[in-house]
Design an enzyme around this catalytic site. Structure first.
Site, short mmCIF file in Angstrom:
data_model
loop_
_atom_site.label_atom_id
_atom_site.label_comp_id
_atom_site.label_asym_id
_atom_site.label_seq_id
_atom_site.Cartn_x
_atom_site.Cartn_y
_atom_site.Cartn_z
N ARG A 75 -6.34 9.26 -0.13
CA ARG A 75 -5.53 9.15 1.39
C ARG A 75 -3.99 9.88 0.90
NH1 ARG A 75 -1.20 4.49 2.72
NH2 ARG A 75 -0.71 5.23 5.17
N HIS A 119 3.86 9.89 8.11
CA HIS A 119 4.11 8.89 6.99
C HIS A 119 5.87 9.38 6.60
CE1 HIS A 119 2.99 6.45 3.48
NE2 HIS A 119 4.07 6.37 3.08
N GLU A 164 2.76 2.38 8.59
CA GLU A 164 3.96 1.25 8.60
C GLU A 164 5.00 1.25 9.93
OE1 GLU A 164 5.31 1.00 4.74
OE2 GLU A 164 3.65 0.24 3.81
N ASN A 297 -1.43 -2.39 4.15
CA ASN A 297 -0.52 -2.09 3.14
C ASN A 297 -0.34 -3.74 2.49
OD1 ASN A 297 -1.17 0.46 3.55
ND2 ASN A 297 1.08 1.03 3.86
N TYR A 299 1.90 -5.89 -0.29
CA TYR A 299 2.60 -5.74 -1.61
C TYR A 299 2.99 -7.25 -2.17
CZ TYR A 299 2.70 -0.72 -1.57
OH TYR A 299 2.35 0.71 -1.37
N GLU A 357 -2.87 0.47 1.01
CA GLU A 357 -1.82 0.60 -0.21
C GLU A 357 -1.74 -0.70 -0.61
OE1 GLU A 357 2.02 1.90 0.76
OE2 GLU A 357 1.30 3.65 2.06
C1 FCB Z 1 5.30 1.45 1.37
C2 FCB Z 1 5.31 2.72 1.85
C3 FCB Z 1 4.74 3.72 0.64
C4 FCB Z 1 5.63 3.42 -0.75
C5 FCB Z 1 5.13 2.08 -0.99
C6 FCB Z 1 5.77 1.51 -2.23
O1 FCB Z 1 6.02 0.78 2.23
O2 FCB Z 1 4.27 3.09 2.72
O3 FCB Z 1 5.30 5.10 1.01
O4 FCB Z 1 6.88 3.72 -0.76
O5 FCB Z 1 5.84 1.13 0.19
#
Ligand code: FCB
Length: 456
Positions: A75, A119, A164, A297, A299, A357
């Site tokens: 990607r 992006h 995002e 995405n 985290y 992500e």
């Molecule tokens: C996300 C973004 C990516 C990167 C990660 C850590 O928000 O999409 O570009 O910065 O965080």
């Protein structure tokens, strides 16, 4: 046996501005991130994207790295200012050729490209006319999507319109931490609207250009829990979930904007009334264009505490962050990924989900023997892959996982201090060194499952 489905799409992700460098090469125009990074005080370590990982020149080596990893898909994003240096109008053939060569290189290596159109590197020329707050940017994006999908559509079937929208609108126009650095709630909501509208309009354009198109959008989502069972914390949690997650999910899945969040904005004096002037007839229908997948995405989670009452009047906290945090200060909480996937499946029923992500920032560099022992990232990766597998076992149509990121890169307002890569980048020499996490990922991909050991 902790095996993934046989056709599970293993990948890694990057984005153009974070890795390419070569910002003045082959006719590329200026982007809002060039301008932002050149503004003193905006990037923590004072760096910019002019060289980054020099991927524009080293892409062949990087494709070799991906081949070594054994991944099935890559990607990456297209830099809009390489295609339309002035945002719209005249096409820059050299920019298109770069991505065309990259796509061919990937296919030759047996790696399926997954393209993200936006992006975050908006052409500066469009920002000069209002950027995402301007409705005209919607048609500029659709023209750009049309051009790129016409050129690459014979070889690329997986398309992500935006990466995002929350970050684009909130960080870009709400708190100003990202380009273009504005701080205005009204602008933020208008920007979010235009991003979502441009997504919806681009879907049919991409489908018209690409025979077997699979089109979706990527959202960054944060599952939230109230810090205590108090009514205040529960309401704060509703509000957080509303503005962070539902504000984007609801319109994409045909429900329009969440009324409770609109009411919150009015009550807080962020907007004058419940009437959202930027919403025109037909917009909500357009935004809800059916998609083939949702890109997620993930985290970390949010533990939400109300700030409406003094801490002493609130109930004691019952939910605590786990001890481990990454260099971003984000809690390592794999359970949140499973909870999020299950909820998305139940509440929105996307046809398919890709984790587009997931990853962790740790600055671990090479030891004296040259090996990068990034044990904490290995743990993060393992636990989040386990959570992904559990979600699949619970019936979530999770079809792929893309690790963020292939290699260390320019982490936006943090510059190069935060390292998310599976592969270490020595920026002075541009040498790439696969970290232990890359070796683990390679083994997982080869086995299509989690019963793998790493050499000590
Ligand atoms: C996300 C973004 C990516 C990167 C990660 C850590 O928000 O999409 O570009 O910065 O965080």
């Amino acid at each position: 046996m902790r095996q993934f489905p046989h056709d599970f799409l293993w990948g890694v992700a990057t984005s153009a501005f974070q890795i390419e460098g070569a910002t003045n090469t082959d006719g590329r125009g200026e982007s809002i991130w060039d301008r932002f990074a050149a503004t003193p005080g905006k990037i923590a370590d004072g760096t910019d994207g002019s060289v980054a990982c020099d991927h524009y020149n080293r892409w062949r080596d990087d494709v070799e790295l991906m081949r070594w990893l054994g991944i099935k898909s890559y990607r990456f994003s297209i830099a809009w200012p390489r295609i339309f240096p002035a945002g719209r109008g005249k096409v820059n053939q050299a920019g298109l050729d770069f991505y065309s060569r990259l796509v061919d290189g990937l296919l030759t290596a047996g790696i399926e490209p997954m393209v993200t159109l936006y992006h975050w590197d908006l052409p500066q020329a469009l920002d000069d006319k209002g950027g995402w707050t301007a409705r005209d940017t919607v048609s500029a994006f659709v023209e750009y999507a049309d051009e790129v999908s016409q050129v690459l559509g014979d070889r690329v079937s997986k398309w992500i319109t935006h990466n995002e929208p929350w970050c684009i609108s909130f960080l870009g126009y709400g708190n100003g931490e990202h380009a273009p650095g504005h701080k205005n709630w009204g602008e933020m909501l208008a920007a979010a609207h235009h991003v979502l509208l441009s997504h919806g309009q681009a879907v049919s354009v991409i489908r018209a250009n690409v025979k077997k198109a699979e089109v979706g959008i990527t959202l960054n989502l944060v599952p939230a829990q109230p810090a205590s069972p108090s009514a205040e914390d529960q309401d704060a949690c509703r509000a957080f979930d509303g503005s962070f997650n539902r504000w984007y999910l609801d319109p994409i899945y045909g429900r329009g904007y969440p009324q409770d969040v609109i009411a919150d904005h009015v009550a807080a004096g962020r907007i004058p009334s419940e009437k959202l002037d930027f919403v025109k007839p037909g917009d909500l229908e357009a935004m809800a264009a059916p998609t083939d997948f949702l890109g997620v995405n993930y985290y970390s989670r949010g533990i939400i505490r109300s700030d409406r009452i003094p801490e002493s009047q609130n109930a004691p906290r019952t939910v605590h962050a786990e001890a481990e945090k990454t260099d971003m200060d984000w809690e390592v909480y794999a359970g949140g990924l499973k909870d999020l996937l299950v909820r998305l499946h139940q509440d929105y029923k996307p046809q398919r989900i890709y984790i587009t992500e997931n990853g962790a920032a740790y600055a671990t560099g090479p030891d004296a023997d040259g090996r990068v022992r990034d044990t904490k990232r290995v743990h993060y990766l393992r636990t989040h892959l386990e959570a992904s597998l559990e979600a699949i076992q619970q019936g979530v149509p999770l079809a792929g996982y893309f690790a963020w990121s292939l290699m260390d890169n320019f982490e936006w307002a943090y510059g190069y201090q935060k390292r998310f890569g599976l592969v270490f980048v020595d920026y002075a020499t541009q040498k790439r060194i696969p970290k232990d996490s890359a070796h683990l990922y390679r083994a997982v991909v080869a086995r299509n499952g989690l019963d793998v050991e790493l050499a000590a």
